[in-house]
Design a protein around this motif. Structure first.
Motif, PDB file in Angstrom:
ATOM      1  N   PHE A 195       3.418  -1.634 -14.311  1.00 58.79           N
ATOM      2  CA  PHE A 195       3.877  -3.059 -14.652  1.00 58.79           C
ATOM      3  C   PHE A 195       3.261  -3.539 -15.832  1.00 58.79           C
ATOM      4  O   PHE A 195       3.435  -4.313 -16.485  1.00 58.79           O
ATOM      5  N   GLU A 196       1.865  -2.726 -16.106  1.00 57.68           N
ATOM      6  CA  GLU A 196       1.157  -3.310 -17.148  1.00 57.68           C
ATOM      7  C   GLU A 196       0.715  -2.345 -18.035  1.00 57.68           C
ATOM      8  O   GLU A 196      -0.466  -1.998 -18.307  1.00 57.68           O
ATOM      9  N   LEU A 197       1.564  -1.331 -18.534  1.00 54.34           N
ATOM     10  CA  LEU A 197       1.293  -0.207 -19.273  1.00 54.34           C
ATOM     11  C   LEU A 197       0.337  -0.545 -20.589  1.00 54.34           C
ATOM     12  O   LEU A 197      -0.696   0.077 -20.753  1.00 54.34           O
ATOM     13  N   PRO A 198       0.774  -1.541 -21.253  1.00 56.59           N
ATOM     14  CA  PRO A 198       0.173  -1.664 -22.640  1.00 56.59           C
ATOM     15  C   PRO A 198      -1.328  -2.150 -22.262  1.00 56.59           C
ATOM     16  O   PRO A 198      -2.265  -1.940 -23.037  1.00 56.59           O
ATOM     17  N   LYS A 199      -1.487  -3.127 -21.152  1.00 54.48           N
ATOM     18  CA  LYS A 199      -2.850  -3.620 -20.907  1.00 54.48           C
ATOM     19  C   LYS A 199      -3.697  -2.319 -20.429  1.00 54.48           C
ATOM     20  O   LYS A 199      -5.001  -2.161 -20.735  1.00 54.48           O
ATOM     21  N   LEU A 200      -3.120  -1.462 -19.570  1.00 56.17           N
ATOM     22  CA  LEU A 200      -3.965  -0.261 -19.243  1.00 56.17           C
ATOM     23  C   LEU A 200      -4.185   0.713 -20.438  1.00 56.17           C
ATOM     24  O   LEU A 200      -5.554   1.171 -20.321  1.00 56.17           O
ATOM     25  N   VAL A 201      -3.369   0.800 -21.387  1.00 49.62           N
ATOM     26  CA  VAL A 201      -3.706   1.724 -22.490  1.00 49.62           C
ATOM     27  C   VAL A 201      -4.894   0.883 -23.326  1.00 49.62           C
ATOM     28  O   VAL A 201      -5.932   1.724 -23.403  1.00 49.62           O
ATOM     29  N   ALA A 202      -4.836  -0.228 -23.484  1.00 55.35           N
ATOM     30  CA  ALA A 202      -5.783  -0.967 -24.013  1.00 55.35           C
ATOM     31  C   ALA A 202      -7.240  -1.080 -23.184  1.00 55.35           C
ATOM     32  O   ALA A 202      -8.162  -0.595 -23.990  1.00 55.35           O
ATOM     33  N   GLN A 203      -7.202  -1.151 -22.073  1.00 53.00           N
ATOM     34  CA  GLN A 203      -8.393  -1.109 -20.916  1.00 53.00           C
ATOM     35  C   GLN A 203      -8.997   0.492 -21.185  1.00 53.00           C
ATOM     36  O   GLN A 203     -10.083   0.450 -21.409  1.00 53.00           O
ATOM     37  N   SER A 204      -7.982   1.385 -21.299  1.00 55.85           N
ATOM     38  CA  SER A 204      -8.685   2.775 -21.120  1.00 55.85           C
ATOM     39  C   SER A 204      -9.020   3.123 -22.428  1.00 55.85           C
ATOM     40  O   SER A 204     -10.189   3.672 -22.630  1.00 55.85           O
ATOM     41  N   ILE A 205      -8.645   2.506 -23.644  1.00 55.16           N
ATOM     42  CA  ILE A 205      -9.372   2.860 -24.986  1.00 55.16           C
ATOM     43  C   ILE A 205     -10.523   1.947 -25.210  1.00 55.16           C
ATOM     44  O   ILE A 205     -11.424   2.681 -25.559  1.00 55.16           O
ATOM     45  N   PHE A 206     -10.567   0.729 -25.103  1.00 58.76           N
ATOM     46  CA  PHE A 206     -11.422  -0.121 -25.620  1.00 58.76           C
ATOM     47  C   PHE A 206     -12.499  -0.663 -24.366  1.00 58.76           C
ATOM     48  O   PHE A 206     -13.463  -1.111 -24.902  1.00 58.76           O
ATOM     49  N   CYS A 207     -12.385  -0.524 -23.217  1.00 60.89           N
ATOM     50  CA  CYS A 207     -13.144  -0.974 -22.253  1.00 60.89           C
ATOM     51  C   CYS A 207     -14.143  -0.104 -21.612  1.00 60.89           C
ATOM     52  O   CYS A 207     -13.739   1.346 -21.610  1.00 60.89           O
ATOM     53  N   LEU A 208     -15.182  -0.263 -21.032  1.00 62.87           N
ATOM     54  CA  LEU A 208     -16.014   0.604 -20.274  1.00 62.87           C
ATOM     55  C   LEU A 208     -15.252   1.032 -19.025  1.00 62.87           C
ATOM     56  O   LEU A 208     -15.038   0.133 -18.206  1.00 62.87           O
ATOM     57  N   ARG A 209     -14.962   2.406 -18.805  1.00 63.15           N
ATOM     58  CA  ARG A 209     -14.349   2.867 -17.636  1.00 63.15           C
ATOM     59  C   ARG A 209     -14.838   4.045 -17.071  1.00 63.15           C
ATOM     60  O   ARG A 209     -15.609   4.803 -17.740  1.00 63.15           O
ATOM     61  N   ALA A 210     -14.647   4.316 -15.857  1.00 66.99           N
ATOM     62  CA  ALA A 210     -14.872   5.401 -15.166  1.00 66.99           C
ATOM     63  C   ALA A 210     -13.572   6.155 -14.735  1.00 66.99           C
ATOM     64  O   ALA A 210     -12.837   5.472 -14.291  1.00 66.99           O
ATOM     65  N   VAL A 211     -13.402   7.636 -14.716  1.00 68.36           N
ATOM     66  CA  VAL A 211     -12.385   8.436 -14.398  1.00 68.36           C
ATOM     67  C   VAL A 211     -12.927   8.769 -13.121  1.00 68.36           C
ATOM     68  O   VAL A 211     -13.771   9.720 -13.136  1.00 68.36           O
ATOM     69  N   ARG A 212     -12.147   8.543 -11.982  1.00 70.11           N
ATOM     70  CA  ARG A 212     -12.356   9.393 -10.794  1.00 70.11           C
ATOM     71  C   ARG A 212     -11.072  10.189 -10.215  1.00 70.11           C
ATOM     72  O   ARG A 212      -9.963   9.430  -9.749  1.00 70.11           O
ATOM     73  N   GLN A 213     -11.252  11.399 -10.184  1.00 69.44           N
ATOM     74  CA  GLN A 213      -9.853  11.980  -9.563  1.00 69.44           C
ATOM     75  C   GLN A 213      -8.612  11.834 -10.518  1.00 69.44           C
ATOM     76  O   GLN A 213      -7.494  11.766 -10.077  1.00 69.44           O
ATOM     77  N   GLY A 214      -8.909  11.488 -11.639  1.00 70.73           N
ATOM     78  CA  GLY A 214      -7.876  11.534 -12.654  1.00 70.73           C
ATOM     79  C   GLY A 214      -7.147   9.857 -12.811  1.00 70.73           C
ATOM     80  O   GLY A 214      -6.291   9.554 -13.472  1.00 70.73           O
ATOM     81  N   HIS A 215      -7.872   8.874 -12.176  1.00 69.73           N
ATOM     82  CA  HIS A 215      -7.473   7.361 -12.018  1.00 69.73           C
ATOM     83  C   HIS A 215      -8.465   6.770 -12.738  1.00 69.73           C
ATOM     84  O   HIS A 215      -9.710   7.156 -12.531  1.00 69.73           O
ATOM     85  N   ALA A 216      -8.250   5.647 -13.524  1.00 73.73           N
ATOM     86  CA  ALA A 216      -9.127   4.740 -14.165  1.00 73.73           C
ATOM     87  C   ALA A 216      -9.690   3.768 -13.511  1.00 73.73           C
ATOM     88  O   ALA A 216      -9.016   2.969 -12.924  1.00 73.73           O
ATOM     89  N   PHE A 217     -10.951   3.510 -13.397  1.00 68.76           N
ATOM     90  CA  PHE A 217     -11.753   2.389 -12.908  1.00 68.76           C
ATOM     91  C   PHE A 217     -12.481   1.771 -13.659  1.00 68.76           C
ATOM     92  O   PHE A 217     -13.160   2.312 -14.717  1.00 68.76           O
ATOM     93  N   TRP A 218     -13.107   0.618 -13.422  1.00 69.65           N
ATOM     94  CA  TRP A 218     -13.928  -0.421 -14.304  1.00 69.65           C
ATOM     95  C   TRP A 218     -15.319   0.458 -14.013  1.00 69.65           C
ATOM     96  O   TRP A 218     -15.567   0.769 -12.960  1.00 69.65           O
ATOM     97  N   ARG A 219     -15.953   0.471 -14.950  1.00 74.95           N
ATOM     98  CA  ARG A 219     -17.241   1.070 -15.008  1.00 74.95           C
ATOM     99  C   ARG A 219     -18.464  -0.007 -14.918  1.00 74.95           C
ATOM    100  O   ARG A 219     -18.099  -1.228 -15.302  1.00 74.95           O
ATOM    101  N   ASP A 220     -19.325  -0.063 -14.028  1.00 70.04           N
ATOM    102  CA  ASP A 220     -20.441  -0.900 -13.830  1.00 70.04           C
ATOM    103  C   ASP A 220     -19.638  -2.422 -13.250  1.00 70.04           C
ATOM    104  O   ASP A 220     -20.028  -3.434 -13.577  1.00 70.04           O
ATOM    105  N   ASP A 221     -18.703  -1.896 -12.355  1.00 67.95           N
ATOM    106  CA  ASP A 221     -18.137  -3.206 -11.675  1.00 67.95           C
ATOM    107  C   ASP A 221     -18.710  -3.262 -10.205  1.00 67.95           C
ATOM    108  O   ASP A 221     -18.423  -2.043  -9.459  1.00 67.95           O
ATOM    109  N   PRO A 222     -19.420  -4.047  -9.639  1.00 68.27           N
ATOM    110  CA  PRO A 222     -19.724  -4.234  -8.395  1.00 68.27           C
ATOM    111  C   PRO A 222     -18.562  -4.121  -6.975  1.00 68.27           C
ATOM    112  O   PRO A 222     -19.020  -3.906  -6.087  1.00 68.27           O
ATOM    113  N   ALA A 223     -17.594  -4.406  -7.472  1.00 75.07           N
ATOM    114  CA  ALA A 223     -16.269  -4.373  -6.618  1.00 75.07           C
ATOM    115  C   ALA A 223     -16.449  -5.084  -5.540  1.00 75.07           C
ATOM    116  O   ALA A 223     -15.564  -6.147  -5.402  1.00 75.07           O
ATOM    117  N   LEU A 224     -17.471  -4.913  -4.326  1.00 74.42           N
ATOM    118  CA  LEU A 224     -17.538  -5.550  -3.208  1.00 74.42           C
ATOM    119  C   LEU A 224     -19.011  -5.880  -3.154  1.00 74.42           C
ATOM    120  O   LEU A 224     -20.025  -4.857  -3.445  1.00 74.42           O
TER     121      LEU A 224
END
Length: 164
Positions: free
Chosen positions: A51-80
């Motif tokens: 649903f948000e492919l351009p946003k995901l591409v931008a987040q993957s390239i420019f934002c701090l992220r972590a990859v777990r099992q091939g999936h992109a997640f926010w890095r340094d995100d407390p989540a819960l």
């Protein structure tokens, strides 16, 4: 080269590479269940690739992220918060939360909304939740099972995570 490296989670999501090899259409074995304790790592997922492919591409390239099992997640995100994470772990440790996977849903495909990890090395257990599909990927011992979440299990999870 750097852009290609940063975008590989997008490619994995679009091709389904990050879901290949899952055991499906079988009840989740107790062997795979995570422990009933706060996870060692929790991360929130990035934008939905369907649903948000351009946003995901931008987040993957420019934002701090972590990859777990091939999936992109926010890095340094407390989540819960800790209390919520412990409650969520108790739900995920209950085999009644899971049902055999019945196939692709009409929601745009599996999207990693939440990542949880317990332990390291041979004792490492991981769960990736898709709250849109009401599915989970449960990892342990070098393998993983793709499951549906039961209605009751999903309701308990969404009460904690705030998923609709």
């Amino acid at each position: 080269m750097v852009v290609a490296w940063r975008c590989w989670p997008v490619v994995a999501a679009l091709t389904g590479w990050n879901l290949r090899g899952a055991v499906i259409a079988t009840p989740l074995s107790e062997f795979f269940l995570p422990p009933v304790r706060k996870p060692d790592e929790i991360r929130s997922g990035m934008a939905h690739p369907g649903f948000e492919l351009p946003k995901l591409v931008a987040q993957s390239i420019f934002c701090l992220r972590a990859v777990r099992q091939g999936h992109a997640f926010w890095r340094d995100d407390p989540a819960l918060a800790d209390a919520e994470a412990t409650q969520l772990a108790a739900i995920l440790a209950d085999s009644a939360t899971y049902a055999p996977w019945w196939g692709e849903k009409g929601c745009g495909g599996f999207h990693a909304d939440c990542y949880l990890r317990w332990g390291e090395g041979d004792e490492r257990r991981e769960v990736i939740l898709c709250e849109g599909c009401h599915e989970a990927l449960v990892y342990f011992g070098g393998g993983f099972v793709r499951c549906d979440l039961t209605k009751e299990g999903f309701e308990k999870i969404s009460a904690i995570t705030g998923a609709p």
